[in-house]
Motif scaffolding. Structure first.
Motif, PDB file in Angstrom:
ATOM      1  N   LYS A 144       0.853  -1.189   0.000  1.00  0.00           N
ATOM      2  CA  LYS A 144       0.000   0.000   0.000  1.00  0.00           C
ATOM      3  C   LYS A 144       0.885   1.234   0.000  1.00  0.00           C
ATOM      4  O   LYS A 144       1.890   1.270   0.718  1.00  0.00           O
ATOM      5  CB  LYS A 144      -0.883   0.005   1.249  1.00  0.00           C
ATOM      6  N   ALA A 145       0.503   2.223  -0.785  1.00  0.00           N
ATOM      7  CA  ALA A 145       1.387   3.391  -0.902  1.00  0.00           C
ATOM      8  C   ALA A 145       0.633   4.695  -1.103  1.00  0.00           C
ATOM      9  O   ALA A 145      -0.448   4.715  -1.686  1.00  0.00           O
ATOM     10  CB  ALA A 145       2.345   3.182  -2.076  1.00  0.00           C
ATOM     11  N   VAL A 146       1.235   5.756  -0.592  1.00  0.00           N
ATOM     12  CA  VAL A 146       0.760   7.125  -0.810  1.00  0.00           C
ATOM     13  C   VAL A 146       2.007   7.948  -1.138  1.00  0.00           C
ATOM     14  O   VAL A 146       3.010   7.851  -0.407  1.00  0.00           O
ATOM     15  CB  VAL A 146       0.113   7.692   0.485  1.00  0.00           C
ATOM     16  N   ASP A 147       1.975   8.720  -2.207  1.00  0.00           N
ATOM     17  CA  ASP A 147       3.136   9.535  -2.587  1.00  0.00           C
ATOM     18  C   ASP A 147       4.446   8.746  -2.603  1.00  0.00           C
ATOM     19  O   ASP A 147       5.417   9.120  -1.931  1.00  0.00           O
ATOM     20  CB  ASP A 147       3.293  10.726  -1.627  1.00  0.00           C
ATOM     21  N   LYS A 148       4.458   7.672  -3.349  1.00  0.00           N
ATOM     22  CA  LYS A 148       5.667   6.837  -3.387  1.00  0.00           C
ATOM     23  C   LYS A 148       5.936   6.371  -4.809  1.00  0.00           C
ATOM     24  O   LYS A 148       5.069   6.435  -5.670  1.00  0.00           O
ATOM     25  CB  LYS A 148       5.457   5.585  -2.520  1.00  0.00           C
ATOM     26  N   THR A 149       7.149   5.881  -4.988  1.00  0.00           N
ATOM     27  CA  THR A 149       7.472   5.226  -6.245  1.00  0.00           C
ATOM     28  C   THR A 149       7.949   3.814  -5.938  1.00  0.00           C
ATOM     29  O   THR A 149       8.576   3.589  -4.899  1.00  0.00           O
ATOM     30  CB  THR A 149       8.548   6.025  -7.015  1.00  0.00           C
ATOM     31  N   ILE A 150       7.586   2.883  -6.788  1.00  0.00           N
ATOM     32  CA  ILE A 150       8.074   1.511  -6.655  1.00  0.00           C
ATOM     33  C   ILE A 150       8.651   1.119  -8.004  1.00  0.00           C
ATOM     34  O   ILE A 150       7.946   1.073  -9.006  1.00  0.00           O
ATOM     35  CB  ILE A 150       6.952   0.534  -6.241  1.00  0.00           C
ATOM     36  N   VAL A 151       9.943   0.890  -8.013  1.00  0.00           N
ATOM     37  CA  VAL A 151      10.633   0.602  -9.269  1.00  0.00           C
ATOM     38  C   VAL A 151      11.258  -0.785  -9.197  1.00  0.00           C
ATOM     39  O   VAL A 151      11.988  -1.098  -8.258  1.00  0.00           O
ATOM     40  CB  VAL A 151      11.732   1.651  -9.547  1.00  0.00           C
ATOM     41  N   THR A 152      10.946  -1.595 -10.193  1.00  0.00           N
ATOM     42  CA  THR A 152      11.432  -2.975 -10.176  1.00  0.00           C
ATOM     43  C   THR A 152      12.378  -3.243 -11.333  1.00  0.00           C
ATOM     44  O   THR A 152      12.119  -2.834 -12.464  1.00  0.00           O
ATOM     45  CB  THR A 152      10.230  -3.947 -10.248  1.00  0.00           C
ATOM     46  N   SER A 153      13.473  -3.921 -11.016  1.00  0.00           N
ATOM     47  CA  SER A 153      14.370  -4.453 -12.041  1.00  0.00           C
ATOM     48  C   SER A 153      14.303  -5.964 -11.938  1.00  0.00           C
ATOM     49  O   SER A 153      14.461  -6.518 -10.843  1.00  0.00           O
ATOM     50  CB  SER A 153      15.818  -4.025 -11.792  1.00  0.00           C
ATOM     51  N   GLY A 154      14.078  -6.622 -13.064  1.00  0.00           N
ATOM     52  CA  GLY A 154      13.967  -8.075 -12.995  1.00  0.00           C
ATOM     53  C   GLY A 154      14.590  -8.745 -14.193  1.00  0.00           C
ATOM     54  O   GLY A 154      14.757  -8.133 -15.244  1.00  0.00           O
ATOM     55  N   ASN A 155      14.902 -10.027 -14.020  1.00  0.00           N
ATOM     56  CA  ASN A 155      15.537 -10.750 -15.131  1.00  0.00           C
ATOM     57  C   ASN A 155      14.504 -11.194 -16.156  1.00  0.00           C
ATOM     58  O   ASN A 155      14.842 -11.751 -17.181  1.00  0.00           O
ATOM     59  CB  ASN A 155      16.335 -11.958 -14.608  1.00  0.00           C
ATOM     60  N   TYR A 156      13.215 -10.927 -15.860  1.00  0.00           N
ATOM     61  CA  TYR A 156      12.141 -11.381 -16.751  1.00  0.00           C
ATOM     62  C   TYR A 156      11.746 -10.317 -17.766  1.00  0.00           C
ATOM     63  O   TYR A 156      10.968 -10.554 -18.675  1.00  0.00           O
ATOM     64  CB  TYR A 156      10.897 -11.746 -15.916  1.00  0.00           C
ATOM     65  N   GLU A 157      12.266  -9.095 -17.578  1.00  0.00           N
ATOM     66  CA  GLU A 157      11.782  -7.995 -18.416  1.00  0.00           C
ATOM     67  C   GLU A 157      12.220  -8.148 -19.867  1.00  0.00           C
ATOM     68  O   GLU A 157      11.421  -7.978 -20.782  1.00  0.00           O
ATOM     69  CB  GLU A 157      12.271  -6.656 -17.865  1.00  0.00           C
ATOM     70  N   ARG A 158      13.500  -8.441 -20.039  1.00  0.00           N
ATOM     71  CA  ARG A 158      14.020  -8.683 -21.388  1.00  0.00           C
ATOM     72  C   ARG A 158      15.029  -9.801 -21.279  1.00  0.00           C
ATOM     73  O   ARG A 158      16.010  -9.677 -20.549  1.00  0.00           O
ATOM     74  CB  ARG A 158      14.738  -7.439 -21.910  1.00  0.00           C
ATOM     75  N   TYR A 159      14.811 -10.878 -22.005  1.00  0.00           N
ATOM     76  CA  TYR A 159      15.748 -11.989 -21.884  1.00  0.00           C
ATOM     77  C   TYR A 159      15.570 -12.942 -23.067  1.00  0.00           C
ATOM     78  O   TYR A 159      14.603 -12.837 -23.821  1.00  0.00           O
ATOM     79  CB  TYR A 159      15.523 -12.749 -20.574  1.00  0.00           C
ATOM     80  N   PHE A 160      16.526 -13.855 -23.214  1.00  0.00           N
ATOM     81  CA  PHE A 160      16.292 -14.985 -24.108  1.00  0.00           C
ATOM     82  C   PHE A 160      16.852 -16.229 -23.419  1.00  0.00           C
ATOM     83  O   PHE A 160      17.634 -16.141 -22.473  1.00  0.00           O
ATOM     84  CB  PHE A 160      16.912 -14.756 -25.492  1.00  0.00           C
ATOM     85  N   GLU A 161      16.402 -17.372 -23.898  1.00  0.00           N
ATOM     86  CA  GLU A 161      16.828 -18.627 -23.285  1.00  0.00           C
ATOM     87  C   GLU A 161      17.658 -19.406 -24.283  1.00  0.00           C
ATOM     88  O   GLU A 161      17.313 -19.482 -25.462  1.00  0.00           O
ATOM     89  CB  GLU A 161      15.569 -19.442 -22.932  1.00  0.00           C
ATOM     90  N   LYS A 162      18.748 -19.961 -23.827  1.00  0.00           N
ATOM     91  CA  LYS A 162      19.576 -20.782 -24.716  1.00  0.00           C
ATOM     92  C   LYS A 162      20.155 -21.916 -23.877  1.00  0.00           C
ATOM     93  O   LYS A 162      20.746 -21.692 -22.812  1.00  0.00           O
ATOM     94  CB  LYS A 162      20.692 -19.900 -25.312  1.00  0.00           C
TER      95      LYS A 162
END
Ligand code: AMP
Ligand code: MG
Length: 351
Positions: free
Chosen positions: A236-254
């Motif tokens: 729950k948030a008021v006047d906040k930012t939540i920023v996520t970095s994840g390995n799922y955002e851009r990837y390929f599998e090999k």
């Protein structure tokens, strides 16, 4: 009842005036409650916005225009951008205050992380091509060559002029530009008296005030194993930012390996820190964006230590074995909704 017609007329007219005033008041009140939503593909991601208030539509339009303007300055691929010009010039290039600010903040975090966050990561990002049709696992030699070009200390800034001291160096502000853009949306909203708004730039979420109904915003943390929109926790948030970095955002599998878009300059390979994602909760999206990428590379222990030194910054880690670790200020404030995730309580050193 009325002594003469004139007084009667004035009375009737006053009643009309009152009704008109009341109606105008109602329509103003209704206008103040206007909620506008919109989405646009900008900065390589879907930007979603929801704004409530009298100037909602104006703020929505100004915000999208501003994000586009920033993309046109800081994109690595658009030929008209300032970053493109710096990357392809053999002499100093004069650039805008916006790009200078983002570059200076990037260098600040490069210094704080001893170069694990590095805005000159361009050659490695290009080599891996993650998120493009050319994505592939480069050879050891190629990685060694590209690694040599990554060094923020070779970015020369003189007033508004920027020069890359080593040939073939390349800036990439992909880890921080969205955060700057989110804070710009906040500024625009505040300048236009907006008390309630939400913006999501592909995982960079920022909320202003409460929701229109007066309740707190409920921000979902993406389940890193699933498609966008599947969440595993709520904050729950008021006047906040939540920023996520994840390995799922851009990837390929090999060959069973996942190669994702956050590159560790120390190895030249996608950061292998045992994490699936890192979410930073704070007030400045600009800082939170740089921090989420930095902390993802640093990993759980070093990342948690690093966050301790940052003011008003909290962090949520998801490890590869689906454990969730929180910084002390988040304890009791996160609702885990994904059944397979285990919230680890207590101090990190105790686990
Ligand atoms: P984010 O999603 O904010 O974590 O940013 C990831 C993006 O930042 C990547 O797609 C690259 O454009 C860029 N990037 C990758 N590795 C680094 C790094 N070590 N330092 C700074 N930027 C990076
Ligand atoms: Mg980032």
């Amino acid at each position: 009842m009325f002594k003469n017609k004139k007084i009667y007329k004035i009375f009737i007219m006053s009643i009309f005036a009152l009704i008109l005033l009341f109606a105008a008041g109602c329509s103003n009140a209704a206008k103040e409650q206007t909620t506008e939503t919109g989405s646009k593909f900008l900065m390589d991601t879907l930007v979603q916005m929801k704004v409530t208030g009298k100037n909602a539509e104006k703020v929505l339009n100004l915000s999208f225009d501003r994000i586009e303007e920033l993309e046109n300055l800081m994109s690595k691929t658009l030929k008209k951008s300032e970053i493109y010009k710096i990357n392809h010039s053999s002499e100093p290039v004069e650039i805008s205050d916006d790009t200078i600010k983002v570059l200076n903040k990037s260098i600040h975090y490069a210094e704080l992380t001893s170069g694990r966050f590095d805005p000159s990561i361009g050659p490695l990002v290009e080599l891996w091509g993650i998120g493009t049709e050319d994505a592939r696992v480069p050879t050891e030699e190629e990685i060694a060559e590209a690694k040599k070009l990554v060094n923020y200390k070779n970015i020369e800034i003189d007033n508004n002029k920027v020069f890359l001291k080593q040939k073939d160096m390349q800036l990439d502000l992909g880890a921080i530009a969205k955060g700057y853009a989110a804070d710009e949306v906040k500024r625009i909203a505040e300048e236009n008296n907006i008390k309630s708004a939400f913006v999501n730039l592909g995982g960079n979420v920022l909320v202003i005030g409460h929701k229109a109904d007066g309740s707190k915003w409920r921000i979902g943390i993406q389940d890193p194993r699933k498609n966008r929109g599947n969440i595993m926790a709520v904050i729950k948030a008021v006047d906040k930012t939540i920023v996520t970095s994840g390995n799922y955002e851009r990837y390929f599998e090999k060959n069973g390996n996942i190669y994702h878009h956050i590159i560790d300059p120390a190895t030249g390979y996608p950061a292998d820190s045992g994490l699936l994602s890192v979410s930073i909760i704070s007030e400045s999206s600009f800082d939170a964006d740089a921090l989420s990428t930095s902390v993802f590379i640093l990993g759980l222990e070093k990342g948690m230590e690093f966050i301790k030194d940052q003011k008003n910054v909290e962090v949520l880690f998801i490890t590869e074995d689906l454990k969730v670790y929180l910084s002390p200020g988040l304890k009791g404030k996160v609702e885990i909704t994904g059944e397979e995730f285990e919230l680890i309580e207590g101090e990190l050193s105790g686990n």
